[in-house]
Scaffold this active site. Structure first.
Site, mmCIF file in Angstrom:
data_model
loop_
_atom_site.group_PDB
_atom_site.id
_atom_site.type_symbol
_atom_site.label_atom_id
_atom_site.label_comp_id
_atom_site.label_asym_id
_atom_site.label_seq_id
_atom_site.Cartn_x
_atom_site.Cartn_y
_atom_site.Cartn_z
ATOM 1 N N LYS A 13 0.623 -1.220 -0.061
ATOM 2 C CA LYS A 13 -0.011 0.052 -0.082
ATOM 3 C C LYS A 13 0.856 1.400 0.044
ATOM 4 C CE LYS A 13 0.903 1.645 4.244
ATOM 5 N NZ LYS A 13 1.836 2.544 4.363
ATOM 6 N N ASP A 147 -2.220 -1.169 10.407
ATOM 7 C CA ASP A 147 -2.637 -1.243 8.881
ATOM 8 C C ASP A 147 -3.073 -2.551 8.646
ATOM 9 O OD1 ASP A 147 -1.323 1.468 8.010
ATOM 10 O OD2 ASP A 147 0.569 0.631 7.765
#
Ligand code: ATP
Length: 296
Positions: A13, A147
């Site tokens: 990401k 995350d």
């Protein structure tokens, strides 16, 4: 016949926007982040190994293999933690082998480890028919890292709270993303610790990025991109500034550090310009791990 193996892609990401808005009493940082997954990925293969016995010192039969030297394959691995927590939560005791093929740079701000943990949660849930909901997996994931809840779904997302309050956003407009990871590792804990000591921070305008994402306006998204953690990592490592400059000189709409760094990403409309910037970064030896990828 019962399925004995499952293979998942665990995607990297980037943070199109990252702001830190406070610190909770328990020390966790409150964030507002605009997350985007890209097609650069690790492969995570999970096998139910009924015959195997490799009970480790925790008393659990979890075996990790990883093709990247230097990554711990014991209880320090986030994939191990994910498997262990799922076993605690659900009571499954079947031996499990997790093979990780790494492509995502490590300690890079790309959520490589968090993505592997999310893949293990999703994969074991399916492989063992555990029937856990997305919400259940998010709760377990958050115990591994901030995350991990995002990595369970990926795509374009606003992450708030300590990373667990997720709001899906419109897909990013079509573009090419150049990733360059300079040759040093950055500790996320160190970066947040240093940030806490700083005053007069320049906060990115997350609402402006949200509006631009809603309007599918790539140029405006790029104009407002910002990461408050650059105030620490970029100041400590000048090569980040050099990579950003090189990407912009070669046609990036903008360039920014991802997460706590040190990876820098540039956004390009034109693949030829992304390729030119790739060559320039390699030629100037600013980074060895360089990838052209795309939002997914
Ligand atoms: P984040 O953006 O979630 O902080 P990151 O890209 O900064 O992630 P990781 O790649 O997850 O960082 O690696 C951080 C540390 O975690 C490394 O020191 C690494 O040894 C350790 N680690 C544990 N498990 C893994 C894993 N499965 N893959 C990569 N690193 C792992």
């Amino acid at each position: 016949m019962r399925q004995i193996e499952i293979k998942l892609r665990s995607r990297a990401k980037i943070n199109i926007g990252l702001d830190v808005t406070g610190v909770r009493d328990d020390g966790y940082h409150l964030v507002r982040m605009i997350m985007q997954s890209v097609d650069l990925c690790d492969d995570v293969t999970i096998r139910a190994d009924r015959e195997a016995v490799f009970c480790d010192k925790s008393g659990k039969d979890i075996r990790i293999t990883c093709d990247r030297p230097g990554i711990p394959c014991d209880e320090r691995n986030l994939a191990w933690k994910a498997a262990s927590l799922l076993m605690d939560e659900t009571g499954i005791g079947e031996p499990v082998t997790i093979d990780i093929v790494k492509r995502i740079p490590v300690a890079a701000g790309l959520a490589g480890g968090s993505g592997n943990a999310a893949a293990v949660l999703l994969g074991m849930n399916e492989l063992f028919n555990l029937g856990l909901s997305g919400e259940d997996l998010c709760k377990i994931g958050l115990r591994i890292g901030a995350d991990v809840p995002y990595c369970l779904t990926g795509k374009t997302m606003l992450a708030e709270g300590i990373g667990e309050v997720l709001t899906p956003l419109k897909d990013l407009p079509k573009c090419h993303i150049l990733l360059a990871k300079p040759d040093m590792d950055v500790s996320t804990a160190h970066v947040y610790g240093e940030l806490d000591r700083k005053k007069d921070l320049r906060h990115p305008d997350i609402d402006a990025i949200l509006e631009a994402v809603e309007g599918s306006d790539l140029k405006r998204i790029c104009a407002h991109m910002g990461n408050i953690l650059e105030e620490v990592t970029e100041k400590e490592h000048g090569v980040i500034t050099e990579i950003k400059k090189s990407m912009k000189k070669n046609g990036a709409l903008n360039a920014l550090m991802s997460g706590s760094g040190p990876t820098v990403f540039g956004i390009f409309e034109d693949i030829k310009k992304a390729e030119k910037a790739y060559d320039a970064i390699k030629k100037e030896d600013l980074a060895k791990q360089v990838f052209i990828t795309a939002p997914i």
